[in-house]
Design an enzyme around this catalytic site. Sequence first.
Site, mmCIF file in Angstrom:
data_model
loop_
_atom_site.group_PDB
_atom_site.id
_atom_site.type_symbol
_atom_site.label_atom_id
_atom_site.label_comp_id
_atom_site.label_asym_id
_atom_site.label_seq_id
_atom_site.Cartn_x
_atom_site.Cartn_y
_atom_site.Cartn_z
ATOM 1 N N GLY A 32 68.020 -7.592 -37.119
ATOM 2 C CA GLY A 32 67.812 -7.925 -38.540
ATOM 3 C C GLY A 32 66.621 -8.824 -38.765
ATOM 4 O O GLY A 32 66.429 -9.338 -39.842
ATOM 5 N N GLN A 63 66.450 -4.538 -34.295
ATOM 6 C CA GLN A 63 66.191 -3.706 -35.470
ATOM 7 C C GLN A 63 65.639 -4.636 -36.539
ATOM 8 O O GLN A 63 66.131 -5.751 -36.707
ATOM 9 C CB GLN A 63 67.483 -3.056 -35.993
ATOM 10 C CG GLN A 63 68.060 -1.966 -35.113
ATOM 11 C CD GLN A 63 67.300 -0.660 -35.184
ATOM 12 O OE1 GLN A 63 66.185 -0.606 -35.694
ATOM 13 N NE2 GLN A 63 67.881 0.394 -34.641
ATOM 14 N N SER A 64 64.606 -4.181 -37.264
ATOM 15 C CA SER A 64 63.896 -5.095 -38.168
ATOM 16 C C SER A 64 64.775 -5.624 -39.286
ATOM 17 O O SER A 64 64.747 -6.800 -39.625
ATOM 18 C CB SER A 64 62.705 -4.400 -38.795
ATOM 19 O OG SER A 64 61.826 -4.024 -37.791
ATOM 20 N N THR A 65 65.544 -4.704 -39.894
ATOM 21 C CA THR A 65 66.299 -5.143 -41.070
ATOM 22 C C THR A 65 67.781 -4.893 -40.852
ATOM 23 O O THR A 65 68.181 -4.078 -40.017
ATOM 24 C CB THR A 65 65.869 -4.362 -42.316
ATOM 25 O OG1 THR A 65 66.134 -2.987 -42.056
ATOM 26 C CG2 THR A 65 64.391 -4.530 -42.593
ATOM 27 N N GLN A 102 68.692 -1.337 -41.187
ATOM 28 C CA GLN A 102 68.514 -0.529 -39.987
ATOM 29 C C GLN A 102 69.647 -0.788 -39.003
ATOM 30 O O GLN A 102 70.134 0.126 -38.347
ATOM 31 C CB GLN A 102 67.178 -0.865 -39.326
ATOM 32 C CG GLN A 102 65.998 -0.232 -40.054
ATOM 33 C CD GLN A 102 64.675 -0.588 -39.396
ATOM 34 O OE1 GLN A 102 64.543 -1.629 -38.776
ATOM 35 N NE2 GLN A 102 63.707 0.291 -39.549
#
Length: 716
Positions: free
Chosen positions: A65, A24-26, A29
């Site tokens: 992340g 997940q990118s962040t 998320q």
Amino acid sequence: MSTDTSGKVTAARLRRDAYLYIRQSTLYQVANNTESTARQYDLRGRAVALGWPADRIHVIDIDQGHSGASSADREGFQHLVAEVSLGRAGIILGLECSRLARNNADWHRLLQICAHNDTLILDEDGLYDPTSFNDRLLLGMKGQLSEAELHFLRARLRGGILAKARRGELQLPLPIGLAYDSRGETVLDADGAVRQAISLLFDTFTATGSAFAVVRAFRQAQLTFPARHRGGPRAGELYFKTLTHDQVLKILHNPCYAGAYCYGRARHITDLDGHHRTLTKPAEDWTVLLPDHHPGYITWPRYQANLQVLAANAAARGDNRTAGPAREGPALLQGLIICGRCGRRMTVRYHTRADSTIVPDYVCQNDGISNARPICQHLPGAVLDTAVAGLLLATLSPLALEVALTVTDELAAQAGHADALRAAHVQRAQHAADQARRRYLAVDPGNRLVADALEADWNARLRELATAHDDYTTAKSATAVLDDQQRARIRALAADFPALWHDPATPMRERKRLIRLLITDVTLTRGDYAITAAVRLPGGQHHTLNLPIPLNAWQQRKTPQPVIEQIDQLLGGHTYSQVACILNQRGLTSGESKPWDAGRVRAHCFTRHIPSLWQRLRDTGMLTLDEAARQLHAHPSSIKRWYRLGLITGHLADDRGTCLYHPGQARPGPAQVEATGKALGDSHRSGRSYHPDLGGPLPKNVSATRNTQQNSSNTT
Ligand SMILES: [Zn+2]
């Protein structure tokens, strides 16, 4: 086609492991978009369905992340690529291709490695074999789309931000001392202590001209500097801490304090190795700069002046140092001196004299220090400082300024003529351009060849016109004419300058600042007999000063050579005390300005190997008392008496009364001694008063024995 799994899942591929990549990118998320994460983990079931045993499906989820925009710093992705490269992966699984790599370069590299190692790729839509052309084409397009998606997402976000920033409405974090009011407008901090601290910082910088001096001033006055908590439970709360140098620099560089709104002062770049860096852009490249956007602590011109001072200070560091900030020491030319031998900046060194005055020296020691060589040159500073200050005072005299103003008037008159010439040139260019235009418009458009040539000609004429016009405006702005008010101000300055300069209350630092306004630099060269100082003034003027090299301390105390020569001459016939007496009568002193005495003359002769009178007389062959006694077969006391009576000749050889006697003299007869003694009333005629035997003539044999006795008693 891609959903057709039968031909793709081969036994060879099943023998190798499956890798499920989850990301997940962040962190937001990761925390909130749990549905997506669950779907990513569900892919494991698909792999099992395709025939991979559950224990050989490896889940790589350590990149949670991290954004997919670059592969750098994504350990999981790099691990995945490594496994594929080593041929351990039969299949890799990801929710969307885009989850694997958001960056096209990364994605195509992965595809290539997968094709090379015969690894399948599975996403939610299907199963792909990168070795098959169709599948690779599809995967490539998916990668493109994924990157495009990221781009549009960003562009939309950034477009909104930029539009807001261009209006000056985008709220950016404000530095200490500025705050948003209830309507979102930028205002000065409501807290008086905060405002005072910031004003003090700017004022101290103006007074001292150095960021370091600001820090020192705060520390010496034991002042702290305000700050506000940026986040956390105490966000916005005020606290005080020690002021640091980098903080002062940040505040001085921040245009917000000058009431300007700016956005895009930094550029974020990604290195080839994938690392992000932030670079500060020069002011002309800032995305948005709106002066007079809100109330500030300083004006915009003052902000820019501060930056200039900082840039000049920064130039004082590094290899070829230019002028640093003016400091307190008495070396007037500090930071302005350049070595005339090697072209490097020279440094200041101070030494203290016995009367505790501090004297500057200018030294070129850069090369000497770095290469362990003797220093390039070393110059006494006091004489230079005096000469340059004198030059300045002479240059800025009211008379000199009147001359300068007259010259300016003449130049302005000449500039008027030149201006007319340049204006005529512009007119000619304008005329040529008009002609070219008319020719172009008159030609038949069908005749392409001619039309093209005429158009090119017209363009060339227009360019010439633009150049002529530019030259005209530049030249015109360079020859500004002084108005009466400016003239009055210049005259007043000339009258004030010497008074300000000589005022003992003017601190040395201010004198140095004055001198920096008037002098660009001074190039110093030490010759054999003189120092050459080439002074460069800001207008491009030069002044060359030739100064004698001042004497060293020992040279100053050295007795002048002419005096030594006189001593040498006088010693031809005088003893030390007689020489001292004559020198004092002539009004001469030693190098230390002391009167002469026998000891001082003797010391001077001793160090310079000047022979004494005794030595000189001996060198001419004159005899000592004993030698004379032996030669004349008489007792030494007889020799003394005969000399006293003038019967033999000699010369006084030193201050103790020692005489030397001329050789080859005749022994006076007893009758002659008796007669002369009587005539002169010599009390020692009979010699009995102090030595009963020595006065009278003696038989030859007795005299000889007495002489030897005397000699032996002398030697013992
Ligand atoms: Zn040098």
